[in-house]
Design a protein around this motif. Sequence first.
Motif, PDB file in Angstrom:
ATOM      1  N   LEU A 150       5.325   8.591   0.343  1.00  0.00           N
ATOM      2  CA  LEU A 150       6.723   8.236   0.603  1.00  0.00           C
ATOM      3  C   LEU A 150       6.995   6.782   0.225  1.00  0.00           C
ATOM      4  CD1 LEU A 150       7.117   9.918   4.127  1.00  0.00           C
ATOM      5  CD2 LEU A 150       7.573  10.899   1.878  1.00  0.00           C
ATOM      6  N   GLY A 151       6.634   6.395  -0.979  1.00  0.00           N
ATOM      7  CA  GLY A 151       6.884   5.035  -1.424  1.00  0.00           C
ATOM      8  C   GLY A 151       5.769   4.087  -1.028  1.00  0.00           C
ATOM      9  N   GLU A 152       6.128   2.806  -0.777  1.00  0.00           N
ATOM     10  CA  GLU A 152       5.156   1.775  -0.443  1.00  0.00           C
ATOM     11  C   GLU A 152       5.578   1.032   0.819  1.00  0.00           C
ATOM     12  OE1 GLU A 152       4.922  -0.708  -3.907  1.00  0.00           O
ATOM     13  OE2 GLU A 152       3.244   0.442  -4.737  1.00  0.00           O
ATOM     14  N   ARG A 153       4.583   0.349   1.429  1.00  0.00           N
ATOM     15  CA  ARG A 153       4.840  -0.483   2.603  1.00  0.00           C
ATOM     16  C   ARG A 153       3.800  -1.592   2.625  1.00  0.00           C
ATOM     17  NH1 ARG A 153       1.404   0.899   6.996  1.00  0.00           N
ATOM     18  NH2 ARG A 153       0.015   2.625   6.466  1.00  0.00           N
ATOM     19  N   PHE A 154       3.994  -2.575   3.528  1.00  0.00           N
ATOM     20  CA  PHE A 154       3.047  -3.671   3.689  1.00  0.00           C
ATOM     21  C   PHE A 154       2.104  -3.355   4.840  1.00  0.00           C
ATOM     22  CE2 PHE A 154       6.535  -5.732   1.466  1.00  0.00           C
ATOM     23  CZ  PHE A 154       5.859  -6.458   0.505  1.00  0.00           C
ATOM     24  N   ALA A 155       0.806  -3.567   4.622  1.00  0.00           N
ATOM     25  CA  ALA A 155      -0.176  -3.258   5.656  1.00  0.00           C
ATOM     26  C   ALA A 155      -1.432  -4.088   5.411  1.00  0.00           C
ATOM     27  CB  ALA A 155      -0.507  -1.771   5.674  1.00  0.00           C
TER      28      ALA A 155
ATOM     29  N   THR B 207       0.841  -1.189   0.000  1.00  0.00           N
ATOM     30  CA  THR B 207       0.000   0.000   0.000  1.00  0.00           C
ATOM     31  C   THR B 207       0.880   1.244   0.000  1.00  0.00           C
ATOM     32  OG1 THR B 207      -1.812   1.115   1.169  1.00  0.00           O
ATOM     33  CG2 THR B 207      -0.115   0.096   2.512  1.00  0.00           C
ATOM     34  N   PRO B 208       0.393   2.347  -0.539  1.00  0.00           N
ATOM     35  CA  PRO B 208       1.197   3.580  -0.511  1.00  0.00           C
ATOM     36  C   PRO B 208       1.496   4.003   0.924  1.00  0.00           C
ATOM     37  CG  PRO B 208      -0.639   3.793  -2.045  1.00  0.00           C
ATOM     38  CD  PRO B 208      -0.862   2.529  -1.274  1.00  0.00           C
TER      39      PRO B 208
END
Length: 307
Positions: A236-241, A31-32
Amino acid sequence: LLFACGQKTDPPADTRPAVAVQTIEAQVTRTPNVVEVVGTVRARLNATIAAKIPATVREVSVKAGDFVAASQPLAKLDDRDLRAEFDKAKADYDRYRALLDKQTATRAEFEAVESRYKVAEATLSYAQLVAPFDGQITGKTCDVGDLATPGKPLFTIEQPTEFRLEVNVSERDVYAVAAGKAIYCVIDSTQEKCDGQVDEVIPAADPVTRTVLAKIALKCRQPVRSGMFGRAQLLLGERFAMFVPKSAVHERGQLTYVFIADAGKARMRLVRTGKSYLDAVELLSGVQPGERVIVAGEVADGQPVAP
């Protein structure tokens, strides 16, 4: 009696009818990575009007909220002393100009008198305060009889057509507010999510707060005003959520919970939520990937459900 005490009995069966529900599988997805920074709405074009000379305010022509045109008079200062100086300088100018024509005065003498005349003329104009551009008076801090001094604000004026959200961005996230970049902004008072574009970024960071000031041009459909509270959403990029619909999250007092469909029954799970994005809420804890979260249906803890 002894026989009855030793006999095992099964728990009573749940006779409540099964409730039809809708469920989704909890999944961890990319996710963003959105970070919100708070700021203040300000007009793109604004000005503070102050006197250039010390004098008493003789006349005030506008009040806060009035719309004015460029060069429209706002206030008039006591100019009696200035006018006397101007009249004397003009008389000297006219006299030396005639003497120069008759060649009874030198060019240097005439230019010295002409210089004093132009200074007196400019100083006399300072007694009239005028609007620098078309706009609205947003502040008035003077009344008739007040003493105006150089640097003391008397009026504030702004153009109420274009606004920007000014935010202080952490120095480590400044790359997300490059000039020209599109950024979503939320105005809390109107509950509108506006399109925005970075208009200006101050190149130097504040040495105290370690932040950089960025100004984001707003394109809001609803009217806004200077001083309103707003939030800019920086990507600010992507991450896992893990996200679930807002309809799946319930609150009771200080408790936040969801219902899980487990072995044909609804089980309440206390959860800790994170950021909201559109119609989804991030779950930080309380639910494991692969579990079925109930998103629609009125249920209670332990009630039979039929997905």
